[in-house]
Design an enzyme around this catalytic site. Structure first.
Site, short mmCIF file in Angstrom:
data_model
loop_
_atom_site.label_atom_id
_atom_site.label_comp_id
_atom_site.label_asym_id
_atom_site.label_seq_id
_atom_site.Cartn_x
_atom_site.Cartn_y
_atom_site.Cartn_z
N GLN A 122 24.02 -22.26 1.44
CA GLN A 122 22.84 -22.70 1.75
C GLN A 122 23.11 -24.24 2.30
O GLN A 122 23.02 -24.95 1.52
CB GLN A 122 21.59 -22.48 0.67
CG GLN A 122 20.15 -22.87 0.97
CD GLN A 122 19.55 -23.37 -0.15
OE1 GLN A 122 20.07 -24.07 -1.12
NE2 GLN A 122 18.21 -22.80 0.06
N GLY A 123 22.63 -24.38 3.50
CA GLY A 123 22.62 -25.79 3.91
C GLY A 123 21.03 -26.45 4.20
O GLY A 123 20.65 -26.28 5.17
N TYR A 124 20.50 -26.89 3.26
CA TYR A 124 19.38 -27.42 3.24
C TYR A 124 19.25 -29.08 2.91
O TYR A 124 18.86 -29.78 3.82
CB TYR A 124 18.41 -26.86 2.26
CG TYR A 124 17.86 -25.56 2.26
CD1 TYR A 124 18.32 -24.64 3.44
CD2 TYR A 124 16.89 -25.15 1.73
CE1 TYR A 124 17.71 -23.65 3.73
CE2 TYR A 124 16.25 -23.80 2.04
CZ TYR A 124 16.66 -23.03 2.85
OH TYR A 124 16.09 -21.79 3.11
N SER A 125 19.75 -29.20 1.63
CA SER A 125 19.70 -30.83 1.24
C SER A 125 20.37 -31.51 2.11
O SER A 125 21.56 -31.13 2.61
CB SER A 125 20.11 -30.88 -0.32
OG SER A 125 19.11 -30.67 -1.21
N SER A 157 26.34 -25.12 -2.70
CA SER A 157 26.85 -24.57 -3.66
C SER A 157 28.06 -23.35 -2.90
O SER A 157 27.52 -22.72 -1.95
CB SER A 157 25.96 -23.82 -4.67
OG SER A 157 25.26 -24.53 -5.02
N GLU A 240 13.24 -18.50 -4.37
CA GLU A 240 14.06 -19.15 -5.32
C GLU A 240 13.39 -19.69 -6.66
O GLU A 240 14.08 -19.53 -7.77
CB GLU A 240 14.66 -20.45 -4.61
CG GLU A 240 15.93 -21.13 -5.45
CD GLU A 240 16.46 -22.36 -4.60
OE1 GLU A 240 17.50 -22.91 -5.25
OE2 GLU A 240 15.77 -22.73 -3.50
N SER A 380 12.77 -30.09 -8.37
CA SER A 380 13.07 -30.74 -9.60
C SER A 380 11.86 -30.47 -10.35
O SER A 380 10.63 -30.29 -10.16
CB SER A 380 13.30 -32.32 -9.30
OG SER A 380 12.16 -33.00 -9.28
N GLU A 382 10.02 -32.55 -11.74
CA GLU A 382 9.13 -33.39 -11.46
C GLU A 382 8.23 -33.06 -10.13
O GLU A 382 6.87 -33.12 -10.01
CB GLU A 382 9.58 -35.00 -10.96
CG GLU A 382 10.04 -35.82 -12.13
CD GLU A 382 11.26 -35.36 -12.58
OE1 GLU A 382 12.09 -34.71 -11.83
OE2 GLU A 382 11.94 -35.61 -13.80
#
Lengths: 395, 378, 378, 395
Positions: A122-125, A157, A240, A380, A382
């Site tokens: 997965q190429g998100y961040s 990952s 997710e 996260s 938060e």
């Protein structure tokens, strides 16, 4: 079929298909991923059985099981120490392909996910876009029938094991930041694409950074329309968050810590399981885990009734991960200095040598370390609380 | 009380801070970590040259007569710069025990070498499955011709692979395996026949080993302290060791808070520095409070140990318990606020976290110390 | 599992909510609080007329056959509207025990009256200094001519001042004062000679008393349940009572969260609604999570009790422990976020807080229940 | 004099001066205030001894003691269960008068604080201005040689017993909100001033609301210059935060809970003091209290060295109050249902009747209830953390 009969059928299959090396890989998991080779062996075994994608609709290769049966299957797999399967293809991209893919895309990609031929990441961040995904800058510029991609993705990952990556890329700088994002499918062996492993705190590699230097991708690899990638991703993110069943993880952790407490001794030379302060702390976590279990059943009930997890999916993510971390901390107290011993070789399922210290403590420190990330990734803790405040409490 | 540092102590603090700041960058540290020993022998030699290794030994033994306060001052800096060198194992534990109970021959053979950085030591006192209880000793020392014959197994011997000298606990009397009475301590040179090691690394980057003793024959001079009275011998040394690791923890927590404050000021999300988010601001305020509370307890404990206060032992228990809680809180939130990069090996944050995790499990868990604390009159 | 409400259950929920919303304003509630009884007798009569008091009795006894789920549904609304009337004491406890073990004469004399709202009951089972252990019973019941003679003292008898009938535990056998075996339960009318009460109010606005028994003579029919087997008789009733107070707690926590959300939106400080402060937003998110987790456990427990699940008792222990923690967290933060006005008697927030504090100490502390929880196989 | 000799002198005095009714008032405290009559009796006893204001400079009537001696005196008083003296005159207004008062003001007011002739209360908070004090609106408008005050003040502790109130009032709407505030001293018997008691959750009155309807006050009652009241108040607020010694409170709480745990029995019929889970929880709090004790000593050390509490005063306020609340909660678990019994009469030191339940539990619930306010008043826990983030961490 009654649920009990189904459960017996699952157990019979697991008895047969879960070879000792695969089980060992499950036992030795120290994060959400298990040893790669064992995982793929298990993937193939499930695929031959036709059980690789219970959550998929039957027409795409699913099992046609009820929600209850799927839950039982998950539970039995985890308790039998089957390795987890990476979510990126089966749990994340698959459903989105079904929703947003063209017939051609579905016909091509879905069977390859099922067979394990394709391993997706997965190429998100991006280095500058973590929780604030909308600020991503990796760009895809149209060039004839292709896009040229430049930039980089981080925290991908399993990129080192993957042959494909699905990415969010910027195709426009107009309007709201979310409005210019597209969703695209990329071959990992494309020219200009480079994978750099990131060593984790436990000394192993699970994450990578992926660099794109004029990577050429056919425009037909878009999933959904240009500039509408945010909507595709959003449904994925919800998935997710809502999709994971933490109770099953907690039961496995509970079993592990009971094993530890029944072999290690406290300062008074009693088994930790007889130490009232330890058991009070364990009970405190177990009660929270029980409350989460029934909350997850409420979520399941809502699904069954045709609704969705809604508000409760942020709750289960926050509480599920924090309970997991509390189990890890308690394990550390029981294992004491044994937890310090780093034996990366013995964490391989193929390892034949002697291990150092009690076997029940082999994974303790690595689990503790790796699980810190569970309250960071996938939204996260938060961010989840922000979501609850805003969407549920309307603050 | 309350303590003020002497001029010498202030100098020690400042010079240690200065030396490490200039000579112990995180990059150099990572390079040392990759070595077999897990530390930098040249640094160790420098520490010796700076007088740090001799700091806490009596003057008649060639030391500078420092106490728990000096140990604290040094170790806080070691924590701040994530120092890998085995000061705790070689100096505080083995040096301290040798000085307190070693027989003349052994002392002469080893003590000066330890202080000079030429020799290393390791204490082998834990046994498998009994990490919480150093008084569980199944290893046996039988009286033999001219000395003792040792058999048994010791677990998680920190600095073992580098040690020239092991101090090993073994039972000389009392068949109750977890009795405090009847445990003795022996000096065992690394090349003693019958001694074998299985070496490994720990998660926080130290080297360690499991020790196997098969009919290791020692002469009578190998006995450290009075036969059967290891527990009495060890109490002050373990207290000093707890001050050492807790000071290291305070230094490490301080460094983590500073790193987190800096990072959150720089890191932008949603168009602003994440340090502007009140939840993160309060989290850092809580980290700050935990650190300062721990620091107060640390200073008081070191002071009380040096002054022989009657509540010193109670403070030691309180300190280790507090460090257990604060170390977790501070390191977990440092990682949480750093996000992804906090979980990678290339940034210092994760290494502080791992060191604090190690300190958390060493010398007894938080709960053991809370229970010890309550055994004193309060 | 998982539960879905039946049509009747949904109706019960909706009608209770509607009735109380329309007829149980906080102002009326405060007026009732000021009365001697500490509640409103007309309301109690309405509860009877609405069928609520008879809801959980068997049909042959004139009830509607409801179970733990119906108890939960009603009590959650009672919690939400801070209902003062003694449903727990009179119906759940005394009604439940009488139905389960009362002899025919006593049942005939009291049960219909309890359901009709004409009579009230109170359970006297605690003794001074032993709040955590209902099995500590020093009060004695000697066998006497035609019955029993009771002597002893009972502490914190909730609803005692209003009770027409007391159910009193006394020891009929076994001299070990904290043994579960040998405790019996007796029905004692309020005017029984030798019975005296010292009445008072509780902090959460209930009336209660201390009960003194001096040679109180009872006939044989006064025995409720089998002699010496109070513990067995009481277990399912206490389970039901725990569901009742925990449901009340969930209702109260819900009301507190709603009040806090509303208040923080309106209250301005530093030029903005305080609901815009992230720390307060997250606090409320945590309150929400605690409430929903508790609610899940509550629903599961009630369901399991009604279905005779073998892990029902374990869930009861878990539920009471969870309510102990969540009730504190939610009520403390509701007050904190309300600031000054949360600490005054004129706003509802403080009254919810006091009721949650009372529920927290009733039927065993959080720790007692955690320890009970661990005694089951998990 | 050595500290030990001094301690003996204090003890001898306390032995003599602390009559049983005064001690009983100290034992029965359920908040920062004790029974009013007993408090004033104790005030007068201290005043005759010349020990009423140890923190004041000797020239104004202080004792000339060292910081250590003052600490010892406080500690011995608290452990002997002497009632606390209200802080408003002695701890708050007094020092500010010394700093900002005219000679005439000092000569008039200070002796009356010492003698107890004046009881002061503090008029800062308003219904719309709690933590955000700068937004206060109670106004003082110049009218000849007087001011006319209109508005209201809330959370004025002890106003029902006070004959004087010091107030922050708005004298100008120009500039920053802080810039138009003045500090003024008001007689409570002024015409147009009305006190309305606020009943607290424990059923007693400690707070009031004070209403001002054209209350006329001589302009000479200003403390400091017009529009400079904020600076006067700021030093007071700092004082309120830094000045309290929480350790002494905690020791008293610890003694109380030990008494409870040595008389009440747990579910296994053991004394709670023998219950390992209880003792672990108590130890956890006690360790934090110990860490705070040495932190307060560091603060004292800084004072001795001529510095100030600085950053640590917000810390001691937050941690001190939160530890106090944890003790309260634990007491509640030990006392169980006994804590429910409300006996306001028995909480009067003059009460002669029987009490219900164990004497050690008489104050448990009221303390628990009243102590919730400790993290709200004097700068809430949230405000203190904001201060630490901003001033200490420079965030």
């Amino acid at each position: 079929m009654t649920d009990n009969l189904f459960r017996e059928e699952v157990r019979a299959f697991l008895e047969r298909a879960l070879t000792p090396d695969i089980v060992r890989a499950g036992e030795l998991m120290t994060s959400v991923f298990a040893d790669y080779d064992a995982t793929m062996k298990w993937h193939r075994a499930l695929h031959s059985q036709g059980w690789i994608a219970p959550d998929w609709p039957a027409e795409y290769g699913g099992t046609g099981w009820t929600l209850n049966q799927r839950y039982i299957f998950q539970e039995e797999c985890k308790l039998a120490n089957a390795p987890s399967l990476p979510a990126m293809g089966l749990q994340m991209l698959g459903p989105m392909l079904m929703l947003h893919g063209t017939e051609q895309q579905k016909d091509y990609y879905l069977p390859r996910i099922l067979s394990g031929e394709d391993m997706w990441c997965q190429g998100y961040s991006e280095p500058g876009a973590g929780s604030d995904l909308a600020s991503l800058i990796t760009s895809a510029v149209r060039d004839g029938d292709d896009y040229l991609i430049n930039g980089s993705k981080i925290w991908t990952s399993y990129a080192q094991h993957s042959n494909k990556i699905f990415c969010l890329v910027r195709t426009s700088k107009e309007g709201r930041p979310q409005a210019g994002i597209s969703f695209i499918l990329v071959d990992m062996d494309s020219q200009g694409l480079q994978v750099e492993p990131i060593v984790g705190l436990d000394g192993t590699v699970e994450q990578c950074q992926v660099f794109f230097d004029n990577v050429r991708v056919p425009a037909s690899n878009l999933l959904g329309q240009e500039n509408q990638g945010w909507d595709v991703a959003k449904s994925l993110l919800e998935f997710e968050r809502g999709g994971h069943n933490f109770t099953i993880d907690h039961k496995k952790q509970m079993a592990k810590i009971n094993k530890q407490a029944n072999s290690q001794r406290d300062a008074d030379n009693q088994l930790w399981s007889q130490n009232p302060v330890f058991t009070a702390k364990l009970a405190d976590i177990a009660v929270d885990a029980l409350a989460l279990e029934y909350t997850e059943l409420r979520v399941k009930g809502a699904f069954e009734a045709g609704g969705n997890a809604g508000a409760l999916s942020s709750l289960t993510k926050v509480v599920g991960t924090e309970i997991g971390q509390r189990f890890n901390e308690l394990s550390l107290e029981v294992m004491g200095e044994h937890a310090l011993v780093k034996q990366l070789d013995a964490l391989q399922p193929s390892y034949q040598g002697d291990t150092i210290g009690p076997d029940c403590g082999l994974t303790t420190m690595a689990e503790y370390i790796n699980n810190r990330a569970s309250t960071i990734y996938g939204g996260s803790a938060e961010i989840q609380r922000d979501i609850i405040a805003k969407r549920v409490l309307r603050l | 009380m309350f303590i003020e540092y002497s001029e010498e102590q202030t100098m020690l603090h400042d010079s240690a801070d200065k030396y490490l700041r200039e000579n112990y960058s995180f990059e150099n540290r990572q390079a040392a970590l990759a070595r077999d020993a897990g530390f930098n022998a040249e640094q160790w030699q420098m520490f010796a040259d700076l007088g740090w290794l001799a700091m806490t030994f009596e003057e008649e033994a060639g030391g500078f007569g420092g106490g728990a306060l000096e140990t604290m001052i040094l170790c806080e800096q070691f924590g701040k710069y994530l120092v890998l060198e085995p000061y705790l194992e070689s100096v505080v534990l083995v040096g301290g025990l040798l000085e307190a109970g070693g027989q003349t021959a052994i002392k002469q053979q080893y003590l000066a070498g330890l202080m000079a950085g030429e020799l290393q030591g390791a204490l082998a006192y834990l046994e498998e499955g009994h990490m919480a209880n150093p008084q569980y000793v199944a290893a046996k020392a039988e009286v033999a011709a001219n000395g003792y014959l040792l058999n048994g197994h010791k677990a998680v011997v920190l600095n073992g692979p580098e040690a020239d000298l092991f101090l090993v606990t073994a039972r000389t009397g009392n068949d109750v395996l977890d009795s405090a009475a009847g445990i003795s301590l022996f000096a065992v040179p690394k090349n003693a026949p019958g001694l074998s090691c299985k070496n490994y690394k720990t998660y926080d980057g130290r080297s360690a080993c499991e020790l196997q003793l098969d009919n290791v024959a020692l002469d009578a001079q190998a006995l450290v302290g009075v036969a059967g009275e290891f527990s009495e011998l060890a109490e002050p040394i373990f207290s000093r060791a707890i001050v050492a690791v807790c000071a290291e923890a305070v230094g490490a927590m301080d460094a983590l808070l500073n790193a987190t404050v800096d990072y959150t000021k720089q890191r932008k999300q949603f168009g602003q520095s994440i340090s502007s988010f009140q939840v993160l601001r309060h989290r850092m305020a809580d980290m700050y409070m935990d650190i300062e509370l721990t620091r107060s307890l640390l200073m008081a404990t070191a002071w009380k140990l040096d002054n022989g206060s009657e509540d010193a032992q109670q403070c030691v228990a309180a300190l280790k318990a507090k460090v257990g809680k604060a170390g977790r809180y501070v390191s977990h939130n440092a990682i949480q606020l750093h996000g992804g990069i906090g979980t990678t090996d290339e940034f210092s944050v994760g290494h502080y976290f791992k060191r604090l995790a190690a300190i958390g499990v060493m010398f007894g868990s938080r709960d053991s110390h809370l229970s010890r604390y309550m055994q004193f009159e309060i």
